[in-house]
Structure formats: structure tokens, C-alpha cells
Design a protein around this motif. Structure first.
Motif, short mmCIF file in Angstrom:
data_model
loop_
_atom_site.label_atom_id
_atom_site.label_comp_id
_atom_site.label_asym_id
_atom_site.label_seq_id
_atom_site.Cartn_x
_atom_site.Cartn_y
_atom_site.Cartn_z
N LEU A 185 21.59 41.48 40.35
CA LEU A 185 20.85 42.65 40.81
C LEU A 185 19.55 42.74 40.03
O LEU A 185 19.45 42.25 38.90
N SER A 186 18.56 43.37 40.61
CA SER A 186 17.23 43.41 39.99
C SER A 186 17.10 44.49 38.93
O SER A 186 16.19 44.44 38.11
N SER A 187 17.96 45.47 38.94
CA SER A 187 17.86 46.59 38.01
C SER A 187 18.64 46.30 36.73
O SER A 187 19.85 46.02 36.79
N TRP A 188 17.97 46.38 35.57
CA TRP A 188 18.60 46.14 34.27
C TRP A 188 18.26 47.29 33.33
O TRP A 188 17.14 47.81 33.35
N LEU A 219 34.27 35.23 38.40
CA LEU A 219 33.70 36.48 38.88
C LEU A 219 34.63 37.09 39.92
O LEU A 219 34.82 36.52 41.00
N PRO A 220 35.24 38.24 39.63
CA PRO A 220 36.01 38.94 40.66
C PRO A 220 35.09 39.40 41.79
O PRO A 220 33.86 39.46 41.62
N PRO A 221 35.63 39.72 42.96
CA PRO A 221 34.79 40.18 44.07
C PRO A 221 34.10 41.49 43.74
O PRO A 221 34.59 42.30 42.97
N GLY A 222 32.92 41.66 44.31
CA GLY A 222 32.16 42.89 44.09
C GLY A 222 31.18 42.75 42.94
O GLY A 222 30.68 41.67 42.65
N LEU A 223 30.91 43.87 42.28
CA LEU A 223 29.95 43.89 41.17
C LEU A 223 30.62 43.55 39.85
O LEU A 223 31.74 43.99 39.57
N ASN A 224 29.92 42.76 39.06
CA ASN A 224 30.41 42.35 37.75
C ASN A 224 29.36 42.69 36.71
O ASN A 224 28.15 42.45 36.91
N GLY A 244 34.28 46.54 45.74
CA GLY A 244 33.91 45.55 44.72
C GLY A 244 33.90 46.14 43.33
O GLY A 244 34.31 45.50 42.38
N TYR A 245 33.46 47.40 43.22
CA TYR A 245 33.48 48.05 41.93
C TYR A 245 34.91 48.12 41.40
O TYR A 245 35.19 47.78 40.25
N VAL A 246 35.83 48.54 42.26
CA VAL A 246 37.22 48.70 41.84
C VAL A 246 37.82 47.34 41.50
O VAL A 246 38.49 47.17 40.48
N ALA A 247 37.57 46.33 42.36
CA ALA A 247 38.15 45.01 42.16
C ALA A 247 37.67 44.39 40.87
O ALA A 247 38.38 43.67 40.19
N ALA A 248 36.42 44.65 40.49
CA ALA A 248 35.87 44.06 39.28
C ALA A 248 36.23 44.85 38.04
O ALA A 248 35.84 44.47 36.94
N TRP A 251 26.50 40.19 41.65
CA TRP A 251 27.28 40.52 42.84
C TRP A 251 28.00 39.28 43.34
O TRP A 251 27.42 38.22 43.52
N ASN A 252 29.30 39.42 43.56
CA ASN A 252 30.11 38.39 44.20
C ASN A 252 30.46 38.88 45.59
O ASN A 252 31.27 39.79 45.76
N ALA A 253 29.84 38.28 46.61
CA ALA A 253 30.01 38.75 47.99
C ALA A 253 31.33 38.29 48.60
O ALA A 253 31.69 38.74 49.68
N ASP A 254 32.03 37.39 47.92
CA ASP A 254 33.28 36.87 48.47
C ASP A 254 34.40 37.90 48.29
O ASP A 254 34.30 38.82 47.49
N THR A 255 35.48 37.69 49.03
CA THR A 255 36.63 38.59 48.89
C THR A 255 37.58 38.16 47.80
O THR A 255 38.54 38.88 47.50
#
Length: 891
Positions: free
Chosen positions: A43-46, A188-193, A18-22, A145-149
Motif C-alpha cells: 500500500l502507498s500509505s506509510w 502472507l495470509p490473505p488480506g492485509l499484512n 482480509g484484516y481478520v484473516a491476517a 495486500w495479498n489478494a489471494d484467498t
């Protein structure tokens, strides 16, 4: 639901991908980050960086200190360097981490962002700088987080946020007041944004309490359908006797698809048949929201709700439809009711109207005035507070009218857009009388009794100072004196005094402290709570003092122990006595003093003072003034008129005066002018030779003269006689055109057509003002060939009034924004950039928040991103012939 167990190996691999995809650099989730079941989740951390200083409404100009370091997108939040800030000990700040727990559902995720900086000695700063010290800015960096593929489209609601980034997508405008009428549609791309949020703490919108805290929120909803209809955007009139009391309604639709959508028609689904209530095709770009107007005049027999079907088509696809319902409110003909009408820009607005009582022997052919009530900031005109504001005044012989101003904040503090809404609401009352077959008293059209609370109290000052001949009386409760006197602009970036003066000049029409001469002769009542911690009583005390110095003694009631608002604020015994005194002694004939003055800001909203109307100032760089001494000359009423900075004026013959002048002596001239019926429609112009002349013909109103709705500063662009025409010059500019349309809807309730450069000529033929966005040489040439700003291949050229040319070399990050004239009082706003960075900078100055003080033209360079107006290489005004004014700031 939150899920507490550990990540398994598969999910760790998915996270890495997801990191790479985003397009986000690889990293490791902290222990505080949690996995959520939903398809999307904050995510809860900012990470937090701040606080930095910011002036009142300065963020519109950029003024982001992080841009000095390359901008928030280039910073890594776990870096150690310190950043300079004058707000903290040691004059530096660094990154810190905060936890904000999101709330997730199957289709959405939301998070409350509550940020303070307890390490700052805010109390001491406030003791020195007042509320200005409780404003600050900073940045938050978080992730969603985008949990989709695959890519998921989401609708983002950035409440109390002005600016943010979602990955590489920049959003300026956001939703600073939390209206939620025009959210942002993003992919939103998959993974983390990555999400970066600029925090702006503004005392006017967030309060002046200690310690100062920013409270903002983000909500992301999955966009599950191509078109969405917002139920809260419904504008529907009340129902009286089974029929709508006004014939217009409105609903906002949003395009959530990747292609253009066309709304073809809207039908009302009745018991036995359907009625087409909207048939004009409306196009929406990807992510654009637009209000759709519906006609309700032919519908009868209304019950608890009305059902609609909206028919639309996607590009290159067939027709589809979506259904929605509108709840209805029933009332009686003589009760308070919600009426709808067209704002001058063509969108549907509403006001609350209570007809006058029909008792006490009121004759059917009698007329009574309108009591115009201007609400405060954050108040809905049809909300409970406004609906019951005059319950204790049921016997007042007046039409009680409460306009909405198009938003709960009255769009622009009742100034230009909001003032136009007031004017349209007033014009609706006679139409309501006719349509409702009203059998009670009619309406007095010549004068109004205006009252307001808080921001509406300030709006009362604006109405009375700009339209003194129309005011039967003015009652201001807990009103602030002006924008920049409310929360002073002390923390703006330091700038050349001329630059600062230009911004102050752009706001001068709203400086009521400077306009108190216009109120002499107007009945005024002031009321303020002594313990008001929202608008300090100082504002009313100040204006009361200035009015006394101008020769107007005003009744002032300062209520001991009362705060900003209390039940019955607008119907205290003193308020009711004032209303009744104005209404019972109402007369459309004004008594003229032996001498009076008229202070003239550069504003189209300015009406007449004892019949004198100012059409043009000699220069827009300062206010004008008219001083009149009245006398009798051979038994003929004569006025001696001296002027300062006035080029053109006329006498409004429709104004009813107690002693109408027959002759006028202008300036030091020995001869007088006849202002009788024979010269109706004429104007008086001061020639270059400093001699006054009388012009009978109206030919001066041409493209080469600045007049009518074109008068004022850059915010004159919002005086549009139809939907805004937003023209983008290349496909890469389309997202910025969508953002401009979204901001107009969010902050003004305005509608916009979006067109490509190839349809520029079509946009010019329509009624609305034009906003043209583009980079390089893509901007079309000006309609006026002699227009003084020209874009060249290597230079931006500005021709001064004395025909000298100032050339500014084109450099990366450079941009500009300026007004250009169009025929029939229309305007074009050019938004130009040397590159995308410069264009995005310039687009920030398109009107959103009030009080930013944009002059007629501004040229920006790369440094304005962090220095704001203090780095602008050129700014200023255009005079009555669209020439650059002498006091403009030029290189």
C-alpha cells in the motif's frame, strides 16, 4: 498497473475479511490507498515515527527507544502521544504519514522508502558532532495486500534495511548493504499484512551529505517454485583456451518450500554428454539459502555459456530438477583473469589475477612479488572499475592480485573473514602457475606489496600492522585510519565506563592509530585527495603524524583539488614510483634496527615482527607490547626483550632476518635463552611467578588453553575451517537458525549446515565452528568441564578467575551469548535465552556488521532492548585458560 476506480462492495467485504484473516485489527483504508491488479501489493500509505539517535553500528545491540514503550508491534500509529528524542526541538517526536508509490507486476511488488526529517537542524548538529549527528533511526509502519484467498509465500528483498517485522515474524539482519544474495522467505495470509521497518541511517553506507536521508527499498516476489537459483550469485572462473582457468565454481540455491530440500547433484550439460560437477548431498531448511560448489576441472571446449541441471528432492517426495545457465568470459593466459579458490571456510571465492609481463628479459626461473590490491567498499573485484584499475601499470614486474573479500564490502573490512580470503587468494597463485603451465616468472612467496583504496586503504593498514614481516611495502590511498575514527561513536547510549571500555577493547585490533609502532621499518606511501568528502584527508594526515612520532618518516602525497576517487587513482606517477622502488629493490631479508617495539592486539591475524610471534596475552583486557634492544655479546647476536602483558611467545625461524639472534634475554632475567636451530619449535612462557621458562614440547596446545584461531573477541567465531554448524535445540528455534544462516551468507558469503539438537555430536565431529541456539536448559553442556559460565534452573552462574561465583537470577527477556572452546582451535558460540525474547536479543550479537564490538561473553536483560550495551548485567573476556578476565563487568 495502478487502478484508479472506486472499490466495489465485494472488494470492501474481501478487504474486511482480509484484516481478520491476517490477524490485523480492523481498520479503514485512507483515500490515498489504492487498489492494484497484482496478486500482492504494497500500500502507498506509510506511518513514520522518528528520528531517534543511534550510534555507529549500535543497532546490533538493540538500542531501540521504541522498545521502552513496548516495541513497535505494540504501538498504534494513529495514537497521539509524543515520544522523547534528543534530536528534535522540544525533545519529542510523533507519528506522521508519508506516501510511497509502489510498482506492481503480475508476480511482484516493490516500493522505494525515502525518508528524511527536514524539521531537524542537521547543519547545527553536524557543526558540533560531525558525521555522528547525521545518523538516526526510526520506524515505518506499512501494509502489503495479498489478494489471494489463501496464504502466499513471498521472497522479500529488504535493501538497506537491517530489521523489520512482517506480521509476527521478526527479521534481524535484513540486507543492510543491498547485496540481495539471501532474501527472506515469508508467508502472507490473505488480506492485509502489517510490515514494520526499522530505519537505520549509517554514514558509512549511506554517505555524509546534508540533509541526511534514508534510502531503502522493499521488493516482494511470489515464490512460484520450491527451489530457486539466483543468476547473480554465480561465481565462475574465466575461460582460457577453451578450459576454465580454475577448477571451481559456485551457485546459490534457495529453499522456498515448507519442508526440507536436499540438493543431490549438479550436472554440466555438454554437447554430447553430461558431467556430474557436484555430488555431495546438501540439505536446506525452509527458507534457507546455501552456496553449492561445483568442480569444473574436467570440462573443455567452452563457448559463450555453460548449461547446468540441478537435481533435488523435497522431503517424502521424488526427485526433481531445475536447469540454469552461466555466461562465460574468455581471456588469454597472460591477461587479467578471474580465478576461483576455496576460502578457508570451504566456500568458493574468487580474485582477479594479472600475471607479470614476460618481456624485459625476465627469466623463467626468476620470481617476482605479488602486488595485492584491496578494493574499497561497494566495489566488485570483477567489476569494470576494479578490472581497469591497473591499466596504466602494464609494465610492473609483479603479479597483480585483487581478492573479492567475499563481498563488495569485503565482509568485515578485510579484518578476519576478509583477511582469510586474502590469505587464500595468495596461496592460489602458485597453484595457478602450475595448472596453467605458466612459462613466465614465478611468484615470491615470502613478501607482498600491499595497496588499497578507501576501505581497502584501511585494509592495507590492517595487513601491514598485523603482518609487518610479510610486507614489502604498503601504499594506502584515501584510506580511513580505523572504524571508530571514521564516524565516531559519539551517539551511543551512555554507559558505565567499564562497559564502554570493554567494547573498545573488543575493537582494539582494528585501531591502527594504536599500532603504528608495528609499521616502523616498513616502506609506506600515502596518497589522499585534498577535497575528499568521503574519507577526509585528516585520516592520512593523522597516521602520517603518528608514524613520524614512532620514528617512521613516510612519503605523503596530498593531491590538490582531487576527491575520493578519480581515474588512475592507484597508478599516479607517485604511486608507480613507489611500486617500482619496492619491486626493484625487493628482498626477503629484513634489516633489524638497534631497537624496536611491537604492539600486540588480541588477534589471530597478528603475524611476526622481526621473527617474534606472540601466542598468548596474559590478559585480554589490554594490549601487549614487546620492546627489543639488539646487541653483540661475545660476538654473538643477543636480543634483550622486555614485555608488557605477554604470556607466551616464540621466534619464527622461517622469517629471514639480516641479523638473526642467537641468544635472548627475557625481562629482568640474568640468564639468556638459546634460540638457535637446536630449539626450533620451542616457545617461551611467563610463569605465575613472573619468571620466563622455555618449553620444548607443544603439549600446551590443548582444550584448556586458548590459542590459534580461538584468539580475539567474539568475532573469532568467523574463523571457521568449514561450513558453520548451526544447532537449534527445539523446533521453535528453527526460524532463528535459518536467520543466522541467512545472515552469514548475506554478510560474509558463508555456508552453514543446520542441525537439530539431537545431531549435536555429529556437528562437533565436523570441521566448522558451531553456533548453538536454545532457551532454558536446552543448551548442551560445555566440552570443557571447567568452563566458567553455567546455566542453572534459577541462576546463570559465572565463575571468576579467583574461583568466586557470581549468580545472576533468570528473568523474562534475559539472554546471553558467549564463546566456548572445542578441540583443534575450533569454537562454539552459545546463543541462549531465558525465553524467546531473550534468545532473539542474544542472536543480534552474532556477527553481521563490523564495528559493533562484541566481547567474548555478554549477558543481556530486558532493558537492553532499548538501552543496548549500557544495560547488559555482565560482559567481558576469557583469558588464555578460558577464565573470566579481571576487568570484565560483573554484577
Amino acid at each position: 498497473m495502478r487502478h484508479g476506480h472506486c472499490w466495489n462492495l465485494l472488494l470492501c467485504v474481501t478487504l474486511h475479511l482480509g484484516y481478520v484473516a491476517a490477524g490485523i485489527s480492523q481498520g479503514v483504508l485512507s483515500a490515498d490507498d489504492t487498489l492494484h491488479h497484482g496478486p500482492i501489493a504494497f500500500l502507498s500509505s506509510w506511518d513514520v515515527l522518528g528520528p531517534f539517535r543511534v550510534g555507529t553500528r549500535e543497532a546490533v545491540w538493540g538500542a531501540d527507544p521504541i522498545e521502552f514503550h513496548g516495541g513497535i508491534q505494540s504501538l498504534i500509529s494513529n495514537e497521539e502521544p509524543l515520544y522523547h528524542s534528543p534530536l528534535t526541538r522540544g525533545a519529542n517526536v510523533h507519528w506522521s504519514n508519508r506516501t510511497f508509490i509502489p510498482i506492481d507486476t503480475k508476480t511482484s511488488t516493490s516500493v522505494e522508502l525515502v525518508v528524511d526529517f527536514p524539521e531537524v537542524d542537521w547543519q547545527f548538529a553536524q557543526n558540533v558532532y560531525g558525521w555522528s549527528a547525521l545518523q538516526f533511526q526510526g520506524w515505518l509502519k506499512g501494509r502489503i495486500w495479498n489478494a489471494d484467498t489463501g496464504v502466499q509465500k513471498v521472497v522479500l528483498y529488504p535493501d538497506n534495511i537491517l530489521e523489520l517485522w512482517v506480521n509476527e515474524h521478526h527479521v534481524f539482519g535484513g540486507d543492510f548493504y543491498g547485496f540481495q544474495r539471501a532474501p527472506v522467505v515469508v508467508d502472507l495470509p490473505p488480506g492485509l499484512n502489517n510490515i514494520s521497518v526499522r530505519l537505520i541511517r549509517d554514514v558509512r553506507s549511506m554517505g555524509g551529505t546534508l540533509p541526511p536521508v534514508v534510502r531503502a527499498s522493499l521488493r516482494a516476489d511470489l515464490a512460484l517454485v520450491p527451489i530457486d537459483i539466483s543468476p547473480q550469485s554465480l561465481v565462475m572462473p574465466d575461460v582460457v583456451g577453451g578450459r576454465f582457468c580454475s577448477p571451481l565454481g559456485s551457485i546459490t540455491v534457495r529453499n522456498q518450500a515448507d519442508s526440507w530440500i536436499e540438493v543431490r547433484q549438479v550436472s554440466a550439460v555438454l554437447a554430447e554428454h553430461s558431467v556430474v560437477v557436484a555430488s555431495d548431498a546438501i540439505r536446506l531448511g525452509p527458507g534457507q539459502s546455501r552456496p553449492v560448489k561445483v568442480s569444473l576441472g574436467s570440462i573443455e571446449g567452452m563457448q559463450e555459456a555453460i548449461h547446468f541441471e540441478l537435481q533435488y528432492s523435497l522431503a517424502a517426495s521424488g526427485s526433481s530438477q531445475v536447469a540454469f545457465s552461466a555466461p562465460l568470459h574468455h581471456t588469454t593466459n597472460s591477461s587479467l583473469q578471474k580465478i576461483t579458490f576455496l576460502h578457508p571456510s570451504g566456500v568458493v571465492s574468487y580474485a582477479m589475477l594479472r600475471p607479470p609481463p614476460t618481456t624485459h628479459g625476465a627469466a623463467k626461473d626468476s620470481v617476482v612479488p605479488v602486488l595485492l590490491m584491496l578494493h574499497g567498499a561497494g566495489v566488485e573485484a570483477d567489476g569494470s572499475l576494479a578490472r581497469h584499475m591497473f591499466d596504466a601499470a602494464h609494465a610492473l614486474p609483479a603479479w597483480i592480485l585483487t581478492p573479492s573479500g567475499m563481498t563488495p564490502w569485503s565482509s568485515d573490512d578485510w579484518h578476519i573473514w576478509g583477511f582469510a580470503d586474502v590469505e587464500a587468494a595468495l596461496l592460489t597463485v602458485p597453484k595457478w602457475i602450475q595448472d596453467a603451465a605458466w612459462a613466465g616468472p614465478g611468484v615470491m612467496a615470502e613478501k607482498v606489496l600491499v595497496a588499497g583504496h578507501s576501505n581497502g586503504g584501511q585494509g592495507t593498514w590492517f595487513f601491514a600492522t598485523h603482518q609487518p614481516d610479510r610486507v614489502l611495502g604498503a601504499a594506502a590511498a584515501s584510506g580511513y585510519s580505523s572504524i571508530e575514527n571514521y564516524v565516531p561513536y559519539a551517539f551511543w547510549d551512555e554507559a558505565d565506563p567499564l562497559r564502554t571500555g570493554i567494547l573498545q577493547t573488543a575493537r582494539s585490533s582494528f585501531r591502527h592509530e594504536l599500532l603504528t609502532d608495528n609499521l616502523v621499518g616498513v616502506p609506506i606511501f600515502q596518497q589522499h585527495g585534498s577535497e575528499d568528502d568521503n574519507v577526509p584527508a585528516y585520516h592520512s594526515r593523522l597516521l602520517n603524524t603518528l608514524l613520524a612520532e614512532a620514528g617512521q618518516l613516510v612519503d605523503y602525497s596530498e593531491t590538490p583539488g582531487r576527491g575520493h576517487w578519480f581515474t588512475g587513482t592507484m597508478t599516479t606517477p607517485a604511486m608507480l614510483d613507489f611500486y617500482l622502488g619496492c619491486l626493484n629493490g625487493s628482498s626477503s631479508v629484513s634489516s633489524i634496527p638497534a631497537q624496536f617495539s611491537f604492539v600486540v592486539p588480541n588477534s589471530h591475524e597478528l603475524g611476526s615482527k622481526y621473527g617474534i610471534v606472540i601466542d598468548q596475552l596474559t590478559t585480554p583486557d589490554r594490549m601487549g607490547r614487546v620492546t627489543v634492544t639488539t646487541s653483540m655479546h661475545d660476538s654473538i647476536p643477543r636480543w634483550h626483550v622486555t614485555t608488557e602483558n605477554i604470556r607466551r611467545l616464540h621466534f619464527e625461524t622461517a622469517t629471514q632476518l639480516g641479523d638473526t639472534p642467537w641468544e635472548v634475554v627475557l625481562g629482568n632475567m640474568s640468564d639468556s635463552f638459546d634460540v638457535g636451530v637446536a630449539t626450533k619449535g620451542s616457545s617461551f612462557v611467563k610463569l605465575e611467578t613472573n619468571v620466563w621458562a622455555q618449553e620444548i614440547a607443544p603439549e600446551w596446545t590443548n582444550i584448556g588453553q586458548r590459542y590459534g584461531r580461538q584468539r580475539g573477541s567474539l568475532d573469532s567465531i568467523v574463523r571457521s575451517a568449514g561450513p558453520f554448524e548451526i544447532v537449534y535445540c527445539s523446533e521453535k528455534d528453527l526460524p532463528l537458525a535459518i536467520q543466522t544462516s541467512r545472515n552469514f551468507l548475506q554478510y560474509f558469503g558463508a555456508d552453514s549446515n543446520i542441525s537439530h539438537r539431537s545431531r549435536y555430536e555429529d556437528a562437533l565431529k565436523r570441521e566448522g565452528n558451531v553456533i548453538t541456539l536454545g532457551t532454558g536448559a536446552s543448551i548442551p553442556p560445555p566440552y570443557l568441564p571447567s568452563f566458567p559460565i553455567q546455566i542453572g534452573a534459577e541462576w546463570l552462574s559465572l565463575k571468576t578467575k579467583d574461583s568466586n561465583t557470581v549468580s545472576i537470577p533468570l528473568t523474562p527477556g534475559m539472554g546471553g551469548i558467549w564463546l566456548r572452546p572445542l578441540p583443534e582451535q575450533r569454537l562454539e558460540l552459545v546463543v541462549w535465552g531465558y525465553d524467546e525474547v531473550g534468545l532473539r536479543q542474544a542472536a543480534r550479537l552474532i556477527p553481521t556488521l563490523t564495528g559493533a564490538g562484541q566481547p567474548d561473553f555478554v549477558v543481556l536483560n530486558n532493558e537492553t532492548r532499548w538501552k543496548g550495551h549500557s544495560a547488559a548485567p555482565a560482559m567481558g573476556f576469557f583469558d588464555y585458560e578460558w577464565r573470566i578476565s579481571p576487568a570484565s563487568f560483573l554484577p
